[in-house]
Every structure is written in structure tokens, then in C-alpha cells.
Write a protein that holds these residues in place. Structure first.
Motif, PDB file in Angstrom:
ATOM      1  N   MET A  49     -54.852   4.056   3.274  1.00 54.16           N
ATOM      2  CA  MET A  49     -54.472   4.406   2.251  1.00 54.16           C
ATOM      3  C   MET A  49     -54.051   6.040   2.284  1.00 54.16           C
ATOM      4  SD  MET A  49     -53.527   1.827   0.460  1.00 54.16           S
ATOM      5  CE  MET A  49     -53.421   2.350  -1.319  1.00 54.16           C
ATOM      6  N   VAL A  50     -55.066   6.616   2.830  1.00 55.54           N
ATOM      7  CA  VAL A  50     -54.949   8.081   2.786  1.00 55.54           C
ATOM      8  C   VAL A  50     -54.078   8.594   3.733  1.00 55.54           C
ATOM      9  CG1 VAL A  50     -56.368  10.263   3.644  1.00 55.54           C
ATOM     10  CG2 VAL A  50     -57.308   8.582   2.024  1.00 55.54           C
ATOM     11  N   TYR A  51     -53.847   8.126   5.016  1.00 58.41           N
ATOM     12  CA  TYR A  51     -52.917   8.365   6.012  1.00 58.41           C
ATOM     13  C   TYR A  51     -51.640   7.714   5.723  1.00 58.41           C
ATOM     14  CZ  TYR A  51     -56.400  11.277   8.059  1.00 58.41           C
ATOM     15  OH  TYR A  51     -57.529  12.132   8.179  1.00 58.41           O
ATOM     16  N   HIS A  52     -51.462   6.830   4.842  1.00 52.50           N
ATOM     17  CA  HIS A  52     -50.140   6.182   4.408  1.00 52.50           C
ATOM     18  C   HIS A  52     -49.708   5.319   5.628  1.00 52.50           C
ATOM     19  CE1 HIS A  52     -49.527   8.624   1.040  1.00 52.50           C
ATOM     20  NE2 HIS A  52     -49.525   9.649   1.657  1.00 52.50           N
ATOM     21  N   LEU A  53     -50.778   4.668   6.353  1.00 50.13           N
ATOM     22  CA  LEU A  53     -50.486   3.808   7.356  1.00 50.13           C
ATOM     23  C   LEU A  53     -50.318   2.492   6.874  1.00 50.13           C
ATOM     24  CD1 LEU A  53     -53.298   5.107   9.744  1.00 50.13           C
ATOM     25  CD2 LEU A  53     -50.821   5.528   9.932  1.00 50.13           C
ATOM     26  N   ILE A  54     -50.204   1.899   5.501  1.00 46.30           N
ATOM     27  CA  ILE A  54     -49.794   0.772   5.161  1.00 46.30           C
ATOM     28  C   ILE A  54     -48.374   0.379   5.564  1.00 46.30           C
ATOM     29  CG2 ILE A  54     -49.571  -0.741   3.134  1.00 46.30           C
ATOM     30  CD1 ILE A  54     -52.393  -0.191   3.872  1.00 46.30           C
ATOM     31  N   ASP A  55     -47.585   1.675   5.602  1.00 48.39           N
ATOM     32  CA  ASP A  55     -46.131   1.222   6.095  1.00 48.39           C
ATOM     33  C   ASP A  55     -46.083   0.621   7.564  1.00 48.39           C
ATOM     34  OD1 ASP A  55     -45.318   2.280   3.811  1.00 48.39           O
ATOM     35  OD2 ASP A  55     -45.238   4.286   4.350  1.00 48.39           O
ATOM     36  N   LEU A  56     -47.147   1.009   8.191  1.00 46.97           N
ATOM     37  CA  LEU A  56     -47.062   0.337   9.650  1.00 46.97           C
ATOM     38  C   LEU A  56     -47.241  -1.158   9.486  1.00 46.97           C
ATOM     39  CD1 LEU A  56     -49.718   2.401  11.883  1.00 46.97           C
ATOM     40  CD2 LEU A  56     -47.241   2.304  12.176  1.00 46.97           C
ATOM     41  N   LEU A  57     -47.617  -1.732   8.488  1.00 48.49           N
ATOM     42  CA  LEU A  57     -47.733  -3.170   8.417  1.00 48.49           C
ATOM     43  C   LEU A  57     -46.327  -3.825   7.530  1.00 48.49           C
ATOM     44  CD1 LEU A  57     -51.293  -3.603   7.597  1.00 48.49           C
ATOM     45  CD2 LEU A  57     -50.359  -3.803   9.897  1.00 48.49           C
ATOM     46  N   ASN A  58     -45.793  -2.590   7.075  1.00 47.03           N
ATOM     47  CA  ASN A  58     -44.400  -3.354   6.190  1.00 47.03           C
ATOM     48  C   ASN A  58     -43.358  -3.523   7.119  1.00 47.03           C
ATOM     49  OD1 ASN A  58     -42.434  -3.886   4.469  1.00 47.03           O
ATOM     50  ND2 ASN A  58     -42.914  -2.087   3.365  1.00 47.03           N
ATOM     51  N   PRO A  59     -42.734  -4.682   7.258  1.00 47.37           N
ATOM     52  CA  PRO A  59     -41.706  -4.787   8.407  1.00 47.37           C
ATOM     53  C   PRO A  59     -40.340  -3.983   8.002  1.00 47.37           C
ATOM     54  CG  PRO A  59     -42.099  -6.942   7.178  1.00 47.37           C
ATOM     55  CD  PRO A  59     -43.273  -5.940   6.793  1.00 47.37           C
ATOM     56  N   ARG A  60     -40.200  -3.876   6.692  1.00 52.87           N
ATOM     57  CA  ARG A  60     -38.851  -3.180   6.194  1.00 52.87           C
ATOM     58  C   ARG A  60     -39.279  -1.441   5.937  1.00 52.87           C
ATOM     59  NH1 ARG A  60     -38.609  -6.916   0.946  1.00 52.87           N
ATOM     60  NH2 ARG A  60     -40.947  -6.359   1.277  1.00 52.87           N
ATOM     61  N   SER A  61     -40.165  -1.064   6.372  1.00 50.86           N
ATOM     62  CA  SER A  61     -40.277   0.409   6.372  1.00 50.86           C
ATOM     63  C   SER A  61     -39.813   1.073   7.507  1.00 50.86           C
ATOM     64  CB  SER A  61     -41.661   0.728   6.061  1.00 50.86           C
ATOM     65  OG  SER A  61     -42.495   0.441   7.251  1.00 50.86           O
ATOM     66  N   GLU A  62     -39.482   2.241   7.110  1.00 50.55           N
ATOM     67  CA  GLU A  62     -38.807   3.299   8.351  1.00 50.55           C
ATOM     68  C   GLU A  62     -39.535   4.749   7.990  1.00 50.55           C
ATOM     69  OE1 GLU A  62     -34.606   3.587   8.338  1.00 50.55           O
ATOM     70  OE2 GLU A  62     -34.529   1.537   8.436  1.00 50.55           O
ATOM     71  N   PHE A  63     -40.095   5.226   9.274  1.00 47.35           N
ATOM     72  CA  PHE A  63     -40.708   6.651   9.128  1.00 47.35           C
ATOM     73  C   PHE A  63     -40.905   7.076  10.634  1.00 47.35           C
ATOM     74  CE2 PHE A  63     -44.317   3.702   9.675  1.00 47.35           C
ATOM     75  CZ  PHE A  63     -45.276   4.414  10.545  1.00 47.35           C
ATOM     76  N   THR A  64     -41.192   8.455  10.313  1.00 50.34           N
ATOM     77  CA  THR A  64     -41.380   9.387  11.673  1.00 50.34           C
ATOM     78  C   THR A  64     -42.688   9.873  11.528  1.00 50.34           C
ATOM     79  OG1 THR A  64     -38.962   9.335  12.002  1.00 50.34           O
ATOM     80  CG2 THR A  64     -40.203  10.982  13.029  1.00 50.34           C
ATOM     81  N   MET A  65     -43.485  10.005  12.699  1.00 52.81           N
ATOM     82  CA  MET A  65     -44.869  10.775  12.418  1.00 52.81           C
ATOM     83  C   MET A  65     -45.016  11.525  13.791  1.00 52.81           C
ATOM     84  SD  MET A  65     -48.601   8.988  12.680  1.00 52.81           S
ATOM     85  CE  MET A  65     -48.144   7.504  11.617  1.00 52.81           C
TER      86      MET A  65
END
Length: 117
Positions: free
Chosen positions: A48-64
Motif C-alpha cells: 500500500m505504501v509503495y503503491h505496488l497494488i497496481d502491479l496486480l491490476n491488469p488494467r493499470s499503467e505506470f512507470t517506475m
């Protein structure tokens, strides 16, 4: 007659009870369960703190952006279910292109990109 039956039944129940003996390992098992719950909650809170929940969401897009101990930068790009890792190298390239914008480094070390309009 029924009164004597009840007395016999009550007496037999009291006689069959064994004295309570505590097992010292019972507390250790409870500590193990508690530690498992703590570890799982710690992992969930880090996600939750590092917003890594987006890794599990198949519709998310992000760049780290990640900096390795040797100083190399890595870009981790996720689009949908596809994850790509690109490394920044010190190779110089030549070619033609257009200017897309300007990057500025702030006093605190952050880099801000301003696109051309």
C-alpha cells in the motif's frame, strides 16, 4: 428413583474429569500464529505504501525508476499485463531527431521534464 439417577450421573461426570494440565508449547503455537499474521499485514502495508497494488491490476499503467547500487538507472514500464525493464546506458548515440522538451535538475536532486509546446 430419578433423583438417585441424577446423583449417580453427576458423580460419574465429576470422577471422569481429568485435572487441567497446561502444555507449555501451546503458547509457542499462538506466538507462531501471531507472527504469521504480523508478517502478512506488513507485506500488505508495504504494498500500500509503495503503491505496488497496481502491479496486480491488469488494467493499470505506470512507470517506475530504480537506481541500482552501481549507479545505473532502470525504468520499469507496465502497460496492462506487459512489463518491460529498460536500462539507461552511457553509450552515446548519433542520429537525427526533434527536440521534445527540456529537463531541469532542481536543488534537491529531482529532475523535472518540461515538454515543448
Amino acid at each position: 428413583m430419578s433423583y438417585f439417577r441424577l446423583l449417580r450421573r453427576k458423580k460419574s461426570l465429576l470422577e471422569t474429569e481429568e485435572p487441567l494440565i497446561e502444555d507449555p508449547l501451546t503458547g509457542v503455537a499462538n506466538l507462531f500464529d501471531l507472527s504469521v499474521v504480523f508478517i502478512v499485514s506488513l507485506i500488505v502495508s508495504l504494498f500500500m505504501v509503495y503503491h505496488l497494488i497496481d502491479l496486480l491490476n491488469p488494467r493499470s499503467e505506470f512507470t517506475m525508476v530504480k537506481k541500482a547500487p552501481n549507479g545505473e538507472l532502470e525504468f520499469i514500464i507496465k502497460k496492462g499485463k506487459e512489463i518491460k525493464v529498460k536500462k539507461v546506458t552511457k553509450k552515446e548515440l548519433q542520429g537525427e531527431g526533434i527536440k521534445l522538451g527540456t529537463a531541469y535538475q532542481l536543488k534537491d536532486g529531482r529532475i523535472v521534464y518540461v515538454p515543448e509546446e
